[in-house]
Design a protein around this motif. Structure first.
Motif, mmCIF file in Angstrom:
data_model
loop_
_atom_site.group_PDB
_atom_site.id
_atom_site.type_symbol
_atom_site.label_atom_id
_atom_site.label_comp_id
_atom_site.label_asym_id
_atom_site.label_seq_id
_atom_site.Cartn_x
_atom_site.Cartn_y
_atom_site.Cartn_z
ATOM 1 N N GLY A 242 0.855 -1.090 -0.186
ATOM 2 C CA GLY A 242 -0.007 -0.150 -0.127
ATOM 3 C C GLY A 242 0.924 1.364 -0.108
ATOM 4 N N THR A 243 0.256 2.360 0.121
ATOM 5 C CA THR A 243 0.680 3.561 0.331
ATOM 6 C C THR A 243 1.724 4.053 1.160
ATOM 7 N N GLY A 244 3.177 4.448 0.579
ATOM 8 C CA GLY A 244 4.259 4.515 1.506
ATOM 9 C C GLY A 244 4.761 2.998 2.079
ATOM 10 N N LEU A 245 4.525 1.817 1.469
ATOM 11 C CA LEU A 245 4.863 0.645 2.074
ATOM 12 C C LEU A 245 5.515 -0.182 1.007
ATOM 13 N N GLY A 246 6.580 0.558 0.390
ATOM 14 C CA GLY A 246 7.320 -0.316 -0.779
ATOM 15 C C GLY A 246 8.653 -1.147 -0.066
ATOM 16 N N GLN A 247 9.086 -1.090 1.197
ATOM 17 C CA GLN A 247 10.363 -1.471 1.522
ATOM 18 C C GLN A 247 10.538 -2.851 1.624
ATOM 19 N N LEU A 248 9.520 -3.501 1.485
ATOM 20 C CA LEU A 248 9.529 -5.035 1.627
ATOM 21 C C LEU A 248 10.333 -5.435 0.634
ATOM 22 N N ILE A 249 10.195 -4.656 -0.707
ATOM 23 C CA ILE A 249 10.810 -5.156 -1.969
ATOM 24 C C ILE A 249 12.408 -5.443 -1.657
ATOM 25 N N ASN A 250 13.048 -4.450 -0.630
ATOM 26 C CA ASN A 250 14.367 -4.739 -0.278
ATOM 27 C C ASN A 250 14.666 -5.994 0.352
ATOM 28 N N GLU A 251 13.651 -6.800 0.914
ATOM 29 C CA GLU A 251 13.974 -8.191 1.475
ATOM 30 C C GLU A 251 13.925 -9.204 0.444
ATOM 31 N N ILE A 252 13.380 -8.983 -0.872
ATOM 32 C CA ILE A 252 13.217 -9.872 -1.639
ATOM 33 C C ILE A 252 14.409 -10.312 -2.590
ATOM 34 N N LYS A 253 14.596 -11.284 -2.934
ATOM 35 C CA LYS A 253 15.781 -11.702 -4.038
ATOM 36 C C LYS A 253 14.984 -11.604 -5.093
ATOM 37 N N ILE A 254 15.184 -10.561 -5.970
ATOM 38 C CA ILE A 254 14.398 -10.283 -7.277
ATOM 39 C C ILE A 254 14.819 -11.275 -8.349
ATOM 40 N N ILE A 255 13.995 -11.751 -9.023
ATOM 41 C CA ILE A 255 14.287 -12.655 -10.120
ATOM 42 C C ILE A 255 13.839 -11.890 -11.511
ATOM 43 N N GLU A 256 12.682 -11.247 -11.568
ATOM 44 C CA GLU A 256 12.086 -10.403 -12.644
ATOM 45 C C GLU A 256 11.343 -9.395 -12.016
ATOM 46 N N ALA B 216 3.833 5.957 7.689
ATOM 47 C CA ALA B 216 3.785 4.682 6.974
ATOM 48 C C ALA B 216 5.298 4.193 6.985
ATOM 49 N N GLY B 217 6.207 4.932 6.626
ATOM 50 C CA GLY B 217 7.518 4.355 6.619
ATOM 51 C C GLY B 217 7.985 4.105 7.836
ATOM 52 N N LYS B 218 7.815 4.891 8.954
ATOM 53 C CA LYS B 218 8.378 4.759 10.258
ATOM 54 C C LYS B 218 7.844 3.285 10.716
ATOM 55 N N ALA B 219 6.565 2.905 10.479
ATOM 56 C CA ALA B 219 5.768 1.820 11.092
ATOM 57 C C ALA B 219 6.008 0.725 10.210
ATOM 58 N N GLU B 220 6.559 0.920 8.901
ATOM 59 C CA GLU B 220 6.460 -0.251 8.023
ATOM 60 C C GLU B 220 7.703 -1.481 8.517
ATOM 61 N N PRO B 221 8.607 -1.299 9.015
ATOM 62 C CA PRO B 221 9.500 -2.481 9.575
ATOM 63 C C PRO B 221 8.685 -3.324 10.251
ATOM 64 N N ASN B 222 7.834 -3.180 11.245
ATOM 65 C CA ASN B 222 6.710 -4.064 12.128
ATOM 66 C C ASN B 222 6.149 -4.928 11.116
ATOM 67 N N MET B 223 5.262 -4.271 10.115
ATOM 68 C CA MET B 223 4.780 -4.717 8.917
ATOM 69 C C MET B 223 5.518 -5.823 8.446
ATOM 70 N N ILE B 224 6.921 -5.484 7.901
ATOM 71 C CA ILE B 224 7.667 -6.391 6.957
ATOM 72 C C ILE B 224 8.081 -7.652 8.021
ATOM 73 N N LEU B 225 8.413 -7.449 9.251
ATOM 74 C CA LEU B 225 8.550 -8.490 10.210
ATOM 75 C C LEU B 225 7.530 -9.572 10.134
#
Length: 270
Positions: A27-41, A252-261
């Motif tokens: 969702g809005t402002g919640l894009g950092q999970l991408i950094n945890e992914i081994k991107i293939i495509e 959103a960015g501040k709270a995002e790490p808990n959502m990612i976890l």
């Protein structure tokens, strides 16, 4: 729509989007999970046949395929909204595509405002139920029965099993995870004081401008789904200050790490 789905699915398969197990909508402002992914495509929405294109400046507009916690995932980095001028069928088209590609579970995130004043900004809310205030349904079109049951049951739209797992993870990691009812409105304007009072009266704990259409379609496709709201502001009608969208994105960015976890630990169990 069946023909369009086949065209889109074939295109993505040919681009290397093979047999994803889990779909994720960020969702809005919640894009950092991408950094945890081994991107293939990865591919921009604008390159995908029949896909809408994200128009909100803080939505990336990319479909990403990769590995996360040993599972294959397909991630929408940026979603579509009714307030951008899309139809409900367009908004939910990517969910149908991800199901065609093979996902078995859908995880959804959003940024929302806390109607329940016991909930504070920067905290998370697990969505247990919702109220659709968007004035329509993504299932209200001719031929929908070719894709699933027209009269889709919504008695338990969010997977009780996945929600219980998320609550267990939150308890283990001492993450404040409320559980409540999400109201989805059209937007893009924010709510008035009277509207916040109304939302509280009808049983809402949080309000946003997304998510519900995708949840309805997930249920139409018999796809287990869970959703977490990042609470970015407190909607107190008696002490309402003008909303600053930049502050909401920052929260959103501040709270995002808990959502990612939560999502990462959940994915290990799926």
């Amino acid at each position: 729509m069946k023909q369009q789905l086949q065209e889109t699915t074939s295109f993505l398969q040919n681009k290397g989007f093979k047999t994803p197990q889990i779909g994720i909508i960020l969702g809005t402002g919640l894009g950092q999970l991408i950094n945890e992914i081994k991107i293939i495509e990865e591919i921009s929405y604008s390159e995908i046949p029949n896909f809408p294109t994200a128009t909100v400046e803080f939505h990336k507009g990319k479909l990403v395929y990769g590995e996360l916690e040993g599972k294959s995932v397909i991630v929408m980095q940026g979603r579509f909204h009714l307030y951008e001028g899309y139809s409900l069928e367009e908004i939910t088209y990517p969910v149908r595509v991800m199901r065609e590609l093979g996902i078995q579970t859908l995880l959804v995130s959003n940024a929302s405002g806390a109607i329940n004043l016991n909930f504070k900004k920067g905290e998370l809310m697990l969505i247990d139920d919702h109220i659709n205030l968007q004035g329509g349904s993504p299932l209200a079109f001719k031929g929908v029965e070719e894709l699933g049951s027209r009269f889709t049951d919504m008695s338990a739209p969010y997977s009780p099993m996945i929600n219980a797992t998320l609550e267990s993870i939150a308890k283990e990691y001492k993450i404040q995870l409320h559980k409540g009812v999400y109201a989805s409105v059209v937007g893009p304007q924010l709510e008035t004081r009277a509207e916040y009072r109304y939302l509280k009266i009808i049983g809402s704990d949080a309000v946003g401008m997304s998510t519900v259409p995708e949840i309805i379609v997930a249920n139409h496709l018999d796809l287990p789904v869970a959703a977490v709201s990042v609470l970015t502001d407190e909607c107190d009608p008696d002490n309402l200050a003008p909303v600053n969208i930049e502050e909401i994105i920052a929260m959103a960015g501040k709270a995002e790490p808990n959502m990612i976890l939560l999502f990462k630990e959940l994915i290990k169990t799926l």
